[in-house]
Design a protein around this motif. Structure first.
Motif, PDB file in Angstrom:
ATOM      1  N   ASN A 170       0.677  -1.248  -0.054  1.00  0.00           N
ATOM      2  CA  ASN A 170      -0.120  -0.173   0.083  1.00  0.00           C
ATOM      3  C   ASN A 170       0.974   1.209  -0.053  1.00  0.00           C
ATOM      4  N   ARG A 171       2.014   1.233   0.768  1.00  0.00           N
ATOM      5  CA  ARG A 171       2.782   2.448   1.112  1.00  0.00           C
ATOM      6  C   ARG A 171       3.587   2.690  -0.539  1.00  0.00           C
ATOM      7  N   LEU A 172       4.049   1.590  -1.156  1.00  0.00           N
ATOM      8  CA  LEU A 172       4.682   1.687  -2.149  1.00  0.00           C
ATOM      9  C   LEU A 172       3.835   2.210  -3.374  1.00  0.00           C
ATOM     10  N   VAL A 173       2.521   1.593  -3.540  1.00  0.00           N
ATOM     11  CA  VAL A 173       1.627   2.143  -4.502  1.00  0.00           C
ATOM     12  C   VAL A 173       1.474   3.564  -4.196  1.00  0.00           C
ATOM     13  N   LYS A 174       1.285   3.838  -3.074  1.00  0.00           N
ATOM     14  CA  LYS A 174       0.828   5.344  -2.771  1.00  0.00           C
ATOM     15  C   LYS A 174       2.063   6.254  -3.275  1.00  0.00           C
ATOM     16  N   ILE A 175       3.367   5.895  -2.742  1.00  0.00           N
ATOM     17  CA  ILE A 175       4.691   6.720  -2.740  1.00  0.00           C
ATOM     18  C   ILE A 175       4.960   6.960  -4.099  1.00  0.00           C
ATOM     19  N   GLN A 176       4.769   5.544  -5.086  1.00  0.00           N
ATOM     20  CA  GLN A 176       5.387   5.726  -6.230  1.00  0.00           C
ATOM     21  C   GLN A 176       4.192   6.330  -7.356  1.00  0.00           C
ATOM     22  N   GLY A 177       2.759   6.349  -6.829  1.00  0.00           N
ATOM     23  CA  GLY A 177       1.670   7.083  -7.704  1.00  0.00           C
ATOM     24  C   GLY A 177       1.490   6.003  -8.847  1.00  0.00           C
ATOM     25  N   ALA A 178       1.312   4.698  -8.405  1.00  0.00           N
ATOM     26  CA  ALA A 178       1.232   3.624  -9.395  1.00  0.00           C
ATOM     27  C   ALA A 178      -0.186   3.664 -10.045  1.00  0.00           C
ATOM     28  N   ASN A 179      -0.124   3.418 -11.379  1.00  0.00           N
ATOM     29  CA  ASN A 179      -1.765   3.225 -12.233  1.00  0.00           C
ATOM     30  C   ASN A 179      -1.855   1.791 -12.147  1.00  0.00           C
ATOM     31  N   VAL A 180      -0.878   0.710 -12.163  1.00  0.00           N
ATOM     32  CA  VAL A 180      -1.005  -0.626 -12.202  1.00  0.00           C
ATOM     33  C   VAL A 180      -0.032  -1.406 -11.189  1.00  0.00           C
ATOM     34  N   CYS A 181      -0.631  -2.443 -10.560  1.00  0.00           N
ATOM     35  CA  CYS A 181       0.189  -3.153  -9.365  1.00  0.00           C
ATOM     36  C   CYS A 181      -0.155  -4.670  -9.841  1.00  0.00           C
ATOM     37  N   PHE A 182       1.153  -5.457 -10.182  1.00  0.00           N
ATOM     38  CA  PHE A 182       1.061  -6.640 -10.551  1.00  0.00           C
ATOM     39  C   PHE A 182       1.819  -7.324  -9.452  1.00  0.00           C
ATOM     40  N   LEU A 183       1.010  -8.445  -8.754  1.00  0.00           N
ATOM     41  CA  LEU A 183       1.579  -9.132  -7.734  1.00  0.00           C
ATOM     42  C   LEU A 183       1.653 -10.599  -8.173  1.00  0.00           C
ATOM     43  N   GLN A 184       2.871 -11.344  -7.774  1.00  0.00           N
ATOM     44  CA  GLN A 184       3.005 -12.615  -8.206  1.00  0.00           C
ATOM     45  C   GLN A 184       3.071 -13.453  -7.017  1.00  0.00           C
ATOM     46  N   GLU A 185       2.765 -14.779  -7.290  1.00  0.00           N
ATOM     47  CA  GLU A 185       3.317 -15.898  -5.708  1.00  0.00           C
ATOM     48  C   GLU A 185       2.591 -15.275  -4.619  1.00  0.00           C
ATOM     49  N   THR A 186       1.055 -14.871  -4.733  1.00  0.00           N
ATOM     50  CA  THR A 186       0.429 -14.338  -3.525  1.00  0.00           C
ATOM     51  C   THR A 186       0.184 -15.627  -2.783  1.00  0.00           C
ATOM     52  N   LYS A 187       0.233 -16.731  -3.337  1.00  0.00           N
ATOM     53  CA  LYS A 187      -0.288 -17.937  -2.510  1.00  0.00           C
ATOM     54  C   LYS A 187      -1.723 -17.900  -1.813  1.00  0.00           C
ATOM     55  N   LEU A 188      -2.600 -16.878  -2.358  1.00  0.00           N
ATOM     56  CA  LEU A 188      -3.811 -16.950  -2.007  1.00  0.00           C
ATOM     57  C   LEU A 188      -4.651 -17.660  -2.794  1.00  0.00           C
ATOM     58  N   VAL A 189      -5.964 -18.214  -2.152  1.00  0.00           N
ATOM     59  CA  VAL A 189      -6.886 -18.987  -3.008  1.00  0.00           C
ATOM     60  C   VAL A 189      -8.161 -17.953  -3.121  1.00  0.00           C
ATOM     61  N   ASN A 190      -8.400 -17.219  -2.382  1.00  0.00           N
ATOM     62  CA  ASN A 190      -9.475 -16.266  -2.361  1.00  0.00           C
ATOM     63  C   ASN A 190      -9.128 -14.853  -2.221  1.00  0.00           C
ATOM     64  N   VAL A 191      -9.446 -13.988  -3.133  1.00  0.00           N
ATOM     65  CA  VAL A 191      -9.344 -12.518  -2.963  1.00  0.00           C
ATOM     66  C   VAL A 191     -10.512 -11.785  -3.030  1.00  0.00           C
ATOM     67  N   SER A 192     -10.759 -10.994  -2.157  1.00  0.00           N
ATOM     68  CA  SER A 192     -11.895 -10.104  -2.271  1.00  0.00           C
ATOM     69  C   SER A 192     -11.579  -8.715  -2.363  1.00  0.00           C
ATOM     70  N   GLU A 193     -12.837  -7.871  -2.947  1.00  0.00           N
ATOM     71  CA  GLU A 193     -12.480  -6.416  -3.094  1.00  0.00           C
ATOM     72  C   GLU A 193     -12.058  -5.800  -1.760  1.00  0.00           C
ATOM     73  N   VAL A 194     -12.503  -6.115  -0.796  1.00  0.00           N
ATOM     74  CA  VAL A 194     -12.160  -5.632   0.642  1.00  0.00           C
ATOM     75  C   VAL A 194     -10.547  -5.651   0.729  1.00  0.00           C
ATOM     76  N   PHE A 195     -10.046  -6.882   0.580  1.00  0.00           N
ATOM     77  CA  PHE A 195      -8.773  -7.075   0.663  1.00  0.00           C
ATOM     78  C   PHE A 195      -7.852  -6.203  -0.399  1.00  0.00           C
ATOM     79  N   VAL A 196      -8.430  -6.187  -1.535  1.00  0.00           N
ATOM     80  CA  VAL A 196      -7.607  -5.215  -2.679  1.00  0.00           C
ATOM     81  C   VAL A 196      -7.712  -3.982  -2.190  1.00  0.00           C
TER      82      VAL A 196
END
Length: 105
Positions: A21-47
């Motif tokens: 979250n800090r990295l996205v804010k500091i960099q002013g990112a338009n897109v974020c790609f995350l690999q190897e999350t090891k998550l089975v479920n991802v909700s809108e609240v989590f994102v």
């Protein structure tokens, strides 16, 4: 256009979510790609916790066993998705970059 990409090696802790979250804010990112999350479920609240506000859309691919898991998050005012292709190993989005005025992704 600013892109953040990270092989996160597991996204199960609050500490990692806060760092992204800090990295996205500091960099002013338009897109974020995350690999190897090891998550089975991802909700809108989590994102929302990762992105920091409500101006986002996302797609994810669930992990299989203890490997894999992908999340792609983007700023809805920067990119309009037209098509998507997903597999257990990739996420491909096709659309229009609103800020840049060109098609791609």
């Amino acid at each position: 256009m600013k892109i953040v990409s990270w092989n996160i090696r597991g996204l199960g802790t609050n500490g990692k979510v806060e760092v992204i979250n800090r990295l996205v804010k500091i960099q002013g990112a338009n897109v974020c790609f995350l690999q190897e999350t090891k998550l089975v479920n991802v909700s809108e609240v989590f994102v929302r916790r990762i992105w920091g506000d409500d101006n986002f859309d996302f797609r994810f691919v669930a992990a299989v066993g203890r490997s894999g898991g992908l999340i792609t998050i983007w700023d809805k005012s920067s990119f309009i998705m037209k098509k998507e292709y997903r597999s257990n190993r990739f996420i491909v989005l096709e659309g229009i970059w609103c800020v840049e005025g060109w098609e791609g992704f």
